[in-house]
Write a protein that holds these residues in place. Structure first.
Motif, PDB file in Angstrom:
ATOM      1  N   GLY A 362     -53.014  12.988  10.422  1.00 16.83           N
ATOM      2  CA  GLY A 362     -53.881  13.556   9.399  1.00 16.83           C
ATOM      3  C   GLY A 362     -54.913  14.496   9.967  1.00 16.83           C
ATOM      4  N   HIS A 363     -55.210  14.388  11.253  1.00  9.96           N
ATOM      5  CA  HIS A 363     -56.232  15.223  11.894  1.00  9.96           C
ATOM      6  C   HIS A 363     -55.571  16.473  12.489  1.00  9.96           C
ATOM      7  CE1 HIS A 363     -58.203  11.234  11.778  1.00  9.96           C
ATOM      8  NE2 HIS A 363     -59.290  11.945  11.575  1.00  9.96           N
ATOM      9  N   ASP A 364     -55.194  17.361  11.584  1.00 13.27           N
ATOM     10  CA  ASP A 364     -54.479  18.548  12.037  1.00 13.27           C
ATOM     11  C   ASP A 364     -55.343  19.814  11.840  1.00 13.27           C
ATOM     12  OD1 ASP A 364     -54.332  18.081   9.266  1.00 13.27           O
ATOM     13  OD2 ASP A 364     -52.482  19.222   9.072  1.00 13.27           O
ATOM     14  N   THR A 365     -56.012  20.228  12.894  1.00 15.01           N
ATOM     15  CA  THR A 365     -55.821  19.808  14.271  1.00 15.01           C
ATOM     16  C   THR A 365     -57.181  19.438  14.894  1.00 15.01           C
ATOM     17  OG1 THR A 365     -56.037  22.044  15.215  1.00 15.01           O
ATOM     18  CG2 THR A 365     -53.842  21.367  14.532  1.00 15.01           C
ATOM     19  N   THR A 366     -57.108  18.768  16.066  1.00 17.28           N
ATOM     20  CA  THR A 366     -58.301  18.385  16.809  1.00 17.28           C
ATOM     21  C   THR A 366     -58.022  18.475  18.297  1.00 17.28           C
ATOM     22  OG1 THR A 366     -59.748  16.534  17.404  1.00 17.28           O
ATOM     23  CG2 THR A 366     -57.611  15.973  16.477  1.00 17.28           C
ATOM     24  N   ASN A 367     -59.002  18.920  19.065  1.00 14.80           N
ATOM     25  CA  ASN A 367     -58.858  18.957  20.519  1.00 14.80           C
ATOM     26  C   ASN A 367     -58.676  17.557  21.099  1.00 14.80           C
ATOM     27  OD1 ASN A 367     -59.180  21.818  21.545  1.00 14.80           O
ATOM     28  ND2 ASN A 367     -60.947  21.671  20.178  1.00 14.80           N
ATOM     29  N   ARG A 368     -59.077  16.557  20.351  1.00 18.06           N
ATOM     30  CA  ARG A 368     -58.898  15.167  20.780  1.00 18.06           C
ATOM     31  C   ARG A 368     -57.439  14.831  21.066  1.00 18.06           C
ATOM     32  NH1 ARG A 368     -59.189  10.749  16.047  1.00 18.06           N
ATOM     33  NH2 ARG A 368     -58.629   8.855  17.180  1.00 18.06           N
ATOM     34  N   PHE A 369     -56.519  15.447  20.327  1.00 17.79           N
ATOM     35  CA  PHE A 369     -55.115  15.047  20.384  1.00 17.79           C
ATOM     36  C   PHE A 369     -54.190  16.080  21.017  1.00 17.79           C
ATOM     37  CE2 PHE A 369     -55.540  12.079  16.437  1.00 17.79           C
ATOM     38  CZ  PHE A 369     -55.952  11.046  17.255  1.00 17.79           C
ATOM     39  N   VAL A 370     -54.696  17.263  21.366  1.00 20.46           N
ATOM     40  CA  VAL A 370     -53.819  18.324  21.859  1.00 20.46           C
ATOM     41  C   VAL A 370     -53.111  17.889  23.140  1.00 20.46           C
ATOM     42  CG1 VAL A 370     -53.744  20.671  22.783  1.00 20.46           C
ATOM     43  CG2 VAL A 370     -55.126  20.173  20.764  1.00 20.46           C
ATOM     44  N   ASN A 371     -51.783  17.960  23.102  1.00 19.45           N
ATOM     45  CA  ASN A 371     -50.913  17.671  24.250  1.00 19.45           C
ATOM     46  C   ASN A 371     -51.065  16.247  24.785  1.00 19.45           C
ATOM     47  OD1 ASN A 371     -48.797  18.622  25.791  1.00 19.45           O
ATOM     48  ND2 ASN A 371     -50.091  19.453  27.402  1.00 19.45           N
ATOM     49  N   VAL A 372     -51.545  15.313  23.942  1.00 21.87           N
ATOM     50  CA  VAL A 372     -51.717  13.938  24.412  1.00 21.87           C
ATOM     51  C   VAL A 372     -51.530  12.898  23.312  1.00 21.87           C
ATOM     52  CG1 VAL A 372     -54.222  13.781  24.022  1.00 21.87           C
ATOM     53  CG2 VAL A 372     -53.179  12.530  25.934  1.00 21.87           C
ATOM     54  N   CYS A 373     -51.428  13.313  22.051  1.00 21.17           N
ATOM     55  CA  CYS A 373     -51.521  12.382  20.926  1.00 21.17           C
ATOM     56  C   CYS A 373     -50.531  11.225  21.023  1.00 21.17           C
ATOM     57  CB  CYS A 373     -51.328  13.120  19.601  1.00 21.17           C
ATOM     58  SG  CYS A 373     -51.586  12.065  18.157  1.00 21.17           S
ATOM     59  N   ALA A 374     -49.287  11.506  21.340  1.00 17.02           N
ATOM     60  CA  ALA A 374     -48.269  10.454  21.356  1.00 17.02           C
ATOM     61  C   ALA A 374     -48.442   9.470  22.503  1.00 17.02           C
ATOM     62  CB  ALA A 374     -46.873  11.078  21.409  1.00 17.02           C
ATOM     63  N   ASP A 375     -49.368   9.773  23.431  1.00 18.08           N
ATOM     64  CA  ASP A 375     -49.657   8.861  24.547  1.00 18.08           C
ATOM     65  C   ASP A 375     -50.863   7.965  24.275  1.00 18.08           C
ATOM     66  OD1 ASP A 375     -47.617  10.152  25.856  1.00 18.08           O
ATOM     67  OD2 ASP A 375     -48.919  11.346  27.156  1.00 18.08           O
TER      68      ASP A 375
END
Length: 621
Positions: A362-375
């Motif tokens: 739902g947080h599309d987009t945030t630097n919090r999740f860039v290139n790391v969200c699924a981890d």
């Protein structure tokens, strides 16, 4: 006083004098005299002064024009109505209706003409498991030349969904039999360019619908959630073909509980929805290796292949440029070849796994999740699933005398679910709670370390009631001030953005932007732990922001705000839905509407009185 006015003449005269920038609205940006003499044929007259009152007059004239009559009777009480009453009344009586859609003979023509459909043909996809719907829509296809109805394959794999991107379309939702006529079960869209049902938006919208005495629409939301789980395997990001591999934050049990509390549905309704919620919990969230990780906590993990299809051309240029250079291709040519899977690249595919998972959050987009969200075991997702476990326990205990047998003939007690919740809380405290910093961080289970990004999701545990008293006090007294701005809390702290560095792009779910879901979760979380004064303050700040901007900008209710400037004027990815309209907004924005109504249900009378004074551009916060 009531005025009988020639609609077009009055409208043209008003706009010619006051709409100096020609946008068919009257706002604080216009340079007119801000004083208009309202006169009618009966000799009645009244001087209307100030941006807010003039914009109200414009809105009432615009509504009257829809009658196709030459003359209209305008009640001056609606022009001088205080802004709090007016906004709340418009939400209840006008905006919810403007946002309501159906996918059936009545509603599908409007949906297939929306701006997101670029093909000459508008595709409507129907689940393979719903033959009644397929037959119904195939008959409907004969009456709408642009419509093409397609039955989905039984196996909705990522590879299959990728093939649909050449002919993207809307997905069918639930139908019902009404007096021997098949009709679509209604749903409420967010607003603006959105003609589809969004997963987590719909929960917040439903809270507003329940507050506004529209339980049938809240119940319809739950019915469409159930339909999606039953026929698409999950509550979708939204009901479009390219979202088939992606779910949204889990809020179904919270909706069920809210409906049970406020609408008192029959027991068999609760049975079928509780069955489906348990099914979703087990199949979407708790299957090993997907969204459940080895430490027992959960992550967002969207499936799918390649580029997220919904973004505009150029959205990923900063990411794709280096790959275009690597493959010695012009950027647009590389993008097309990658989108069509003529080129595959392992590292770029991995980037987009994280990107789609971020969109699933739902947080599309945030630097919090860039290139790391699924981890990441995220604090928001695990708070929501803790709420699932406690909701299910509560419903079994209170509605089924602590004994519920699901449709697979498995029997549950409330204790079964409270033990699951207790285990999750234990793991959250172990891995996501930073005692020294006094904040919840996400946990990178690949690196076995915290992901120290100060996000507004740290307040979700207050809403889910998983904090102990000491944790709650630390969050409220120490952490909340770091997020607080004049109009509410931002998506993250300024320090979180500063820590990333100047080269990172500004993203709409980060500082300085403020969103309704974060505010609503925070308010209810503060009330859960009896922080009454803090809740009143935070509700007031947000309602002040909405009211101030509506007063200044012709009644606009936007998707989000810039909290640094306390303004709906935003330069960010995707713009700001709900700010572009002629004369009057007839929709507002779904969760913003809901936040206003929820806030008013919490706010004390004296603070409401302060909001009612916000008709002067120079009034103080």
């Amino acid at each position: 006083m009531k005025f009988k006015l020639n609609i077009n003449q009055t409208l043209q005269r008003l706009l010619a004098q006051e709409d100096t920038d020609g946008d068919k609205r009257i706002t604080i940006d216009d340079k007119g005299p801000k004083s208009f003499l309202l006169e009618d044929e009966n000799g009645n007259s009244q001087l209307i002064e100030g941006t807010y009152y003039l914009s109200n007059l414009l809105q009432e004239l615009a509504l009257s024009k829809k009658s196709n009559s030459e003359f209209a009777e305008i009640d001056s009480s609606e022009i001088i109505e205080n802004p709090v009453s007016r906004i709340s009344r418009k939400i209840k009586d006008l905006y919810w209706n403007g946002l309501t859609r159906t996918i059936d003979a009545k509603g599908v023509a409007e949906i297939v003409e929306d701006e997101k459909i670029e093909n000459a043909i508008s595709y409507l996809y129907v689940p393979a498991t719903d033959t009644v719907a397929f037959e119904y829509f195939k008959e409907l296809e004969k009456t709408i030349p642009k419509l093409k109805v397609v039955q989905l394959a039984e196996d909705i794999s990522s590879e299959y969904v990728l093939t649909l991107n050449k002919k993207p379309g809307i997905l069918g939702l639930a139908l019902q039999q009404d007096n021997n006529e098949i009709k679509g079960i209604p749903f409420v869209v967010p607003g603006g360019r959105f003609n589809e049902m969004y997963g987590w938006d719909s929960y917040f919208i439903a809270i507003g619908l329940l507050l506004d005495d529209k339980p049938e629409l809240a119940i319809a939301t739950a019915e469409n959630f159930k339909y999606q789980i039953d026929h698409y395997g999950k509550i979708l990001n939204a009901n479009r073909s390219y979202y088939l591999t992606r779910t949204q934050p889990p809020l179904y049990t919270s909706l069920i509980a809210a409906i049970v509390k406020n609408a008192k549905p029959e027991k068999n309704w609760i049975v079928k929805h509780l069955n489906t919620a348990i099914k979703e919990y087990q199949t979407v969230w708790m299957e090993d290796g997907k969204r459940l990780t080895s430490n027992g906590l959960n992550r967002y993990k969207a499936e799918g292949i390649g580029l997220p299809f919904e973004v505009e051309v150029g959205h990923f240029d900063d990411v794709l440029e280096k790959y275009a250079l690597l493959y010695n291709l012009p950027l647009r040519e590389f993008e097309k070849k990658y989108l069509d899977r003529e080129i595959t690249d392992v590292s770029l595919d991995a980037y987009f796994v994280h990107d789609r998972s971020m969109r699933e959050s739902g947080h599309d987009t945030t630097n919090r999740f860039v290139n790391v969200c699924a981890d990441l075991n995220t604090i928001d997702l695990n708070s929501l699933l803790y709420k699932y476990e406690t909701d299910i326990a509560f419903l079994i205990e209170t509605e089924f005398e602590n004994h519920f047998t699901d449709d697979k003939n498995k029997t549950y007690s409330s204790e079964y679910w409270t033990k699951k919740a207790a285990f999750r809380k234990e793991k959250i405290d172990e891995l996501l709670w930073d005692k020294d910093a006094g904040i919840y961080y996400d946990y990178n289970f690949i690196r076995n370390e915290p992901h120290p990004f100060e996000a507004a999701a740290t307040f979700y545990p207050l809403w889910a009631k998983l904090c102990n008293a000491e944790q709650a006090e630390t969050l409220v007294k120490t952490i909340l001030p770091k997020f607080k701005l004049k109009g509410g809390i931002a998506g993250c702290t300024k320090e979180a953005i500063d820590d990333i560095g100047v080269n990172s792009p500004q993203r709409q779910w980060d500082y300085p932007f403020g969103w309704a879901p974060h505010q609503m979760f925070l308010w209810e979380g503060l009330l859960n732990y009896n922080y009454i004064d803090e809740a009143q303050e935070m509700v007031y700040r947000w309602l002040w922001l909405i009211t101030r901007n509506a007063v200044d900008y012709n009644g606009a209710i936007p998707e989000k705000f810039n909290l640094e400037t306390s303004s709906l004027k935003i330069v960010a990815e995707y713009g700001n839905v709900g700010t572009v309209f002629d004369y009057i907004t007839e929709e507002g924005f779904g969760w913003m509407n809901a936040s206003y109504q929820l806030g008013l249900s919490i706010l004390k009378t004296d603070l409401k009185g302060e909001l009612e004074k916000l008709t002067d551009p120079d009034s103080l916060f």
